[in-house]
Design a protein around this motif. Sequence first.
Motif, mmCIF file in Angstrom:
data_model
loop_
_atom_site.group_PDB
_atom_site.id
_atom_site.type_symbol
_atom_site.label_atom_id
_atom_site.label_comp_id
_atom_site.label_asym_id
_atom_site.label_seq_id
_atom_site.Cartn_x
_atom_site.Cartn_y
_atom_site.Cartn_z
ATOM 1 N N ILE A 151 -40.322 -11.202 -22.961
ATOM 2 C CA ILE A 151 -39.075 -11.277 -22.201
ATOM 3 C C ILE A 151 -37.963 -10.456 -22.857
ATOM 4 O O ILE A 151 -37.348 -9.611 -22.205
ATOM 5 C CB ILE A 151 -38.659 -12.741 -21.989
ATOM 6 N N PRO A 152 -37.650 -10.672 -24.158
ATOM 7 C CA PRO A 152 -36.618 -9.816 -24.779
ATOM 8 C C PRO A 152 -37.032 -8.352 -24.837
ATOM 9 O O PRO A 152 -36.178 -7.464 -24.743
ATOM 10 C CB PRO A 152 -36.455 -10.411 -26.184
ATOM 11 N N LEU A 153 -38.326 -8.084 -24.968
ATOM 12 C CA LEU A 153 -38.789 -6.702 -24.980
ATOM 13 C C LEU A 153 -38.555 -6.046 -23.617
ATOM 14 O O LEU A 153 -38.146 -4.875 -23.540
ATOM 15 C CB LEU A 153 -40.276 -6.649 -25.345
ATOM 16 N N LEU A 154 -38.775 -6.816 -22.554
ATOM 17 C CA LEU A 154 -38.525 -6.301 -21.207
ATOM 18 C C LEU A 154 -37.039 -6.033 -21.005
ATOM 19 O O LEU A 154 -36.655 -5.022 -20.408
ATOM 20 C CB LEU A 154 -39.034 -7.294 -20.164
ATOM 21 N N LEU A 155 -36.203 -6.949 -21.516
ATOM 22 C CA LEU A 155 -34.761 -6.760 -21.406
ATOM 23 C C LEU A 155 -34.316 -5.489 -22.113
ATOM 24 O O LEU A 155 -33.547 -4.693 -21.559
ATOM 25 C CB LEU A 155 -34.037 -7.977 -22.004
ATOM 26 N N LEU A 156 -34.825 -5.279 -23.323
ATOM 27 C CA LEU A 156 -34.474 -4.073 -24.077
ATOM 28 C C LEU A 156 -34.972 -2.815 -23.363
ATOM 29 O O LEU A 156 -34.291 -1.788 -23.342
ATOM 30 C CB LEU A 156 -35.057 -4.151 -25.486
ATOM 31 N N PHE A 157 -36.165 -2.902 -22.781
ATOM 32 C CA PHE A 157 -36.716 -1.746 -22.086
ATOM 33 C C PHE A 157 -35.867 -1.362 -20.875
ATOM 34 O O PHE A 157 -35.543 -0.186 -20.673
ATOM 35 C CB PHE A 157 -38.151 -2.031 -21.645
ATOM 36 N N LEU A 158 -35.488 -2.362 -20.062
ATOM 37 C CA LEU A 158 -34.677 -2.072 -18.886
ATOM 38 C C LEU A 158 -33.302 -1.539 -19.276
ATOM 39 O O LEU A 158 -32.758 -0.649 -18.607
ATOM 40 C CB LEU A 158 -34.539 -3.330 -18.023
ATOM 41 N N MET A 159 -32.743 -2.043 -20.377
ATOM 42 C CA MET A 159 -31.465 -1.524 -20.859
ATOM 43 C C MET A 159 -31.625 -0.087 -21.354
ATOM 44 O O MET A 159 -30.723 0.747 -21.194
ATOM 45 C CB MET A 159 -30.909 -2.423 -21.962
#
Length: 306
Positions: A151-159
Amino acid sequence: MNTITHPGSLLPTTIPEYLDQLREALAGADKAMIQDAVYDAEEYLRSELAENPGKSEAEVIASVAGSYGAPEEVADIYRETEVTVAKALRPPVPPKRKSLLGRFFGVAADARTYGALFYMLLSLATGTFYFTWVVTGASLSFGLMILIIGIPLLLLFLMSVRLLSLVEGRVVEVLLGERMPRRPLYTQRDKPWTTRLKELFTDGRTWTAMLYLLLMHPLGVLYFSVTITLLAVSLGFIAAPVAYFLPFDYVMSFGDWNMITDAPWMLPLVSVFGIVLLFVTLHLARMVGRFHGWLAKHLLVRTPVV
């Protein structure tokens, strides 16, 4: 809508209402400029709200209206500033030529032509990087969603996709002359990460930016291949007469027929054709620059919602 009376205008009572009025006041303006103006206004108002925790949004808006301005006043300032900055950054405009030959060869005097040509050469490297980043990031992020780290990895990726789209926008504006956002989409830093993740998913520009980054790979290969091929052929043709005087064998053949030895009188004609082809290449680069600027504007800039 509840409003507070302010000299000469009616002020909104919440930050979203202020931003909506600002978008309405900027209706018809460049959407990249609108995105920048909304970002600046939201960042300023929320920083003022954070510095005055005892005040409501309506009180903060009323207190800063004199220094920052009402939405209509801010819109007027941005329109005037946009014209001033555009004039300062605009490269020298080549003189308009009425004749067909003048317009054909006049492309060499347009600074945007060389910016577009350089962008076409650069796009192979940037397109390969963007494609690799998106494919790798998406694979890792969605593949690890079954684990808590996904989940945090996905957030960082989208950012990171938003960040790359901002960087690409600056490259497009500098080289192609298309007005692009100079600031990112505003995100409240005090929001829960779940809310921020939801906003990233529901914002259509996240996905159109990702599509753009993926498209840059095939487009970059196409741009680079066409540019290198046309430049190499045209410059080779232009230098064809020199081949006759070279001390070593130089071959420009079509099957068993070698122009250098069998028809050297055609070399000047080949050189003239190379000059024409070079200018055709410059026109093509200018056309590609306009097309790619249009593509970037539609996929990387958020359409204002009024």
